[in-house]
Design a protein around this motif. Sequence first.
Motif, PDB file in Angstrom:
ATOM      1  N   LEU A 121       7.702   0.082  12.754  1.00 29.25           N
ATOM      2  CA  LEU A 121       7.682   0.692  11.456  1.00 29.25           C
ATOM      3  C   LEU A 121       6.266   1.597  11.298  1.00 29.25           C
ATOM      4  CD1 LEU A 121       8.825  -2.198   9.212  1.00 29.25           C
ATOM      5  CD2 LEU A 121       9.997  -0.199   9.934  1.00 29.25           C
ATOM      6  N   TRP A 122       5.401   1.496  12.473  1.00 27.48           N
ATOM      7  CA  TRP A 122       4.144   2.256  12.465  1.00 27.48           C
ATOM      8  C   TRP A 122       3.510   2.108  11.282  1.00 27.48           C
ATOM      9  CZ3 TRP A 122       2.487   4.302  16.964  1.00 27.48           C
ATOM     10  CH2 TRP A 122       3.554   4.468  17.882  1.00 27.48           C
ATOM     11  N   PRO A 123       2.938   0.640  10.669  1.00 27.76           N
ATOM     12  CA  PRO A 123       2.083   0.552   9.507  1.00 27.76           C
ATOM     13  C   PRO A 123       0.778   0.726  10.569  1.00 27.76           C
ATOM     14  CG  PRO A 123       2.830  -1.634  10.385  1.00 27.76           C
ATOM     15  CD  PRO A 123       3.591  -0.714  10.926  1.00 27.76           C
TER      16      PRO A 123
ATOM     17  N   THR B 273       1.000  -1.148   0.011  1.00 29.13           N
ATOM     18  CA  THR B 273      -0.026   0.059  -0.022  1.00 29.13           C
ATOM     19  C   THR B 273       0.935   1.153  -0.012  1.00 29.13           C
ATOM     20  OG1 THR B 273      -1.920   1.251   1.107  1.00 29.13           O
ATOM     21  CG2 THR B 273      -0.128  -0.046   2.516  1.00 29.13           C
TER      22      THR B 273
ATOM     23  N   ASP C  69      -3.389   0.433   6.980  1.00 35.18           N
ATOM     24  CA  ASP C  69      -2.163  -0.057   6.095  1.00 35.18           C
ATOM     25  C   ASP C  69      -2.160  -1.435   5.850  1.00 35.18           C
ATOM     26  OD1 ASP C  69      -1.273   2.690   5.526  1.00 35.18           O
ATOM     27  OD2 ASP C  69      -0.088   2.637   7.461  1.00 35.18           O
TER      28      ASP C  69
ATOM     29  N   HIS D  44      14.947  -0.871  12.040  1.00 35.95           N
ATOM     30  CA  HIS D  44      15.393   0.345  11.101  1.00 35.95           C
ATOM     31  C   HIS D  44      16.811   0.052  10.460  1.00 35.95           C
ATOM     32  CE1 HIS D  44      12.054   2.007  13.695  1.00 35.95           C
ATOM     33  NE2 HIS D  44      11.922   2.313  12.449  1.00 35.95           N
TER      34      HIS D  44
ATOM     35  N   HIS E 100       7.119   7.307  11.354  1.00 40.16           N
ATOM     36  CA  HIS E 100       7.565   6.670  10.281  1.00 40.16           C
ATOM     37  C   HIS E 100       8.920   7.202   9.769  1.00 40.16           C
ATOM     38  CE1 HIS E 100       3.100   6.441   9.026  1.00 40.16           C
ATOM     39  NE2 HIS E 100       3.647   5.386   9.293  1.00 40.16           N
ATOM     40  N   HIS E 101       9.795   6.424   9.534  1.00 40.28           N
ATOM     41  CA  HIS E 101      11.412   7.004   9.855  1.00 40.28           C
ATOM     42  C   HIS E 101      11.576   7.368   8.343  1.00 40.28           C
ATOM     43  CE1 HIS E 101      11.636   2.932   8.249  1.00 40.28           C
ATOM     44  NE2 HIS E 101      12.719   3.170   7.799  1.00 40.28           N
TER      45      HIS E 101
ATOM     46  N   PHE F 157       4.286   0.798   2.039  1.00 39.68           N
ATOM     47  CA  PHE F 157       4.400  -0.272   2.897  1.00 39.68           C
ATOM     48  C   PHE F 157       4.258  -1.612   2.049  1.00 39.68           C
ATOM     49  CE2 PHE F 157       3.208   2.220   6.820  1.00 39.68           C
ATOM     50  CZ  PHE F 157       4.506   1.592   7.684  1.00 39.68           C
TER      51      PHE F 157
END
Lengths: 334, 350
Positions: free
Chosen positions: B132-134, A87, B138, A148, A97-98, A105
């Motif tokens: 990653l914060w989906p 997506t 998402d 990360h 979000h980095h 994603f």
Amino acid sequence: MTATSEGPAPEAPLVEHHVLEYPGGYTRSLGPALSAFFTGLRDGRLVGARTADGRVVVPPAEHDPRTAAPLGEWVEVGPAGTVTAWTWVANPKPGKHHLSGPFGFALVRPDGADTALVGVVDAGVPEVMSVGMRVAPRWARVRTGTIHDLEAWVPLADGAAPAPAPPNEAPEVGEEPVTRIVCPIRLEYEINAGIAPSRYLRGLAQRRIIGQRARDSDHVYVPPRGSDPMTGAPTEIEVEVGQTGTVTTFCITNIAGLSELAPPIPYVTAQVLLDGAATPWFGLVTGCDPTEVRMGMRVRAVWSEQAAPDARTLVGFEPTGEPDAPYEHWKDYA
Amino acid sequence: MRRVGIVSFAQLTSPRERRRNEVELVIPVVQEAVRASGIPKAEIGFTCSGSCDYLAGGPFSFVAGLDAVGAWPPIPESHVEADAAWALYEAWLVIRSGEADSALVYGFGKPSLGDVDEILGLQADPYTVAPLWPSATDLAAMAASAAIAAGVVDERQMAEAAAAARRAGLANPHAVVGEDVTAEELLARPVTRPPLRDADVAPVTDGSAAVVLAAEDLARRVCDRPVWITGIAHRIDTPSPGARDLTDVASARSAAAAAGVGDAPVDVAELSARHSHEVVLLRRALGVGSGTVVNPSGGALVADPVMSTGLIRIGEAAAAVRAGDAGRAVAHAASGPALQQNLVCVLEAD
């Protein structure tokens, strides 16, 4: 089976910004499988676990997801992989979000693996994304053993070889396995107090203490919650209670730093049964030596200078100097 | 073992509740469900609730919720940190086992206080995914892309599901979305969370719901047409979205088989599909075909009071059976990212 009705007529809601955060983040220990995975990321490698039937699970699990058999054979996969789902995030959230620009994603199945990883794809525009697209890791230059370290997946041209991980520029990175990670979590809210608590808080701004009377008894609840906690029945009759009350139980705190809002130690918190109320409420006891506080002690409200609908407007309670209330008066609350 | 019936149901929704707090959302539905059950509140033998403290960002909101029930003298009570459909499952077990003859089940939540999409995304693996914060959307959108790529869902089917929901929402007083719209019109709107459009995603909804259950004898005494739970089961898939087949819903398929969905025709199905492609996937997983009316209420796509959404599916399906609109109905509840966990319930009257 019908709709239920709206509550009573509104005043402007009392709303406050609220942050839920554990300072410094949660520290999580990894266990053998994820230790192998994060150690691999730090070293610029993708690691999975081989199952008895020859499948490769990534991220590696400690147990076979199908059979629950213990796993312990770690194998390198990828580093190139194939997008199996995706997506697009058009507006990344700073601090979460980095990547600072729009990104994808995706689920990425590394070559040689039978499962896929959740990852971010730095593809620039969503038109580049597709199920089946080939991607390769872009490794962070500074890798410390977190997710990360694989900074992003990037599109991989047909026939191109993935770039190897650059030398790790993290200071003081040794050869020891990564055994823990730190996970910062921050959530923000706009909390509204609710109808009954708002009435209570607005009362405090006028130096009044407002409760609600039960429908089925003469109990007055302070602070009011909109219902009778004994029966669940709605409470709508407002009652102002007295500003004097009786200590039903208390605690002397001798440990500093329990709360940013706590006063200097030693301090006393108490349950105070206000005159006219059926439930005691919590507050500081000030204006006397902590050792003088006792069950049955008579106290009065202490107000701050502020006239705000804020729980801190009622600072606490101080002794009135009256004789103690008789045991009969507060025994049900002790 | 004795049967368990649904004897009353109440729900409350609000698109963005700013006056009432969580407890104040529970008070009216508990009052209404208990009143309509015909069972005096003091005689209800068990109470179980479903909620999530992270929705409001405060601890023990489920304890505060008991103020809306009345818990003095002390009552036998339990709580699940999940949709209240799972609280209903626990209450069903308690009645089946003979521990109680009746139960009050309720769910509540105010997702509008925070970023519910972000909060529900934190149900993902905290080591390799959550950092990653989906968001929950998402993860669902990724599942939709996989299903589309596999050819098991297409965008037209998704638009048809979304349009049907929005049209149904016009007739549902609890819907927070309602629109007289066609699939073609929805397909002309922008894709915002590829491959999803806004109408493919459930709206943020605050709310609550309550159900009263009773054992067979009591249900017959207090209710002219109790709706029996003739099958109920729940199953869970791996938490790793990359380790399961996102083009199918294996745990829903398994739960449906265990609940006996396929044993007889299904007239009405209420599905907790928060994304339009999930309507298509769940229809297939549950084995409900063209003879089944799906989501006559509009479903979660028109009102999604998180932690009550699944219980409301059970309540709506029971209401359809009770009204005679359905002889046999199925209700579905979901939890976790991209339909990870699924509960299926079969409802029938005599």
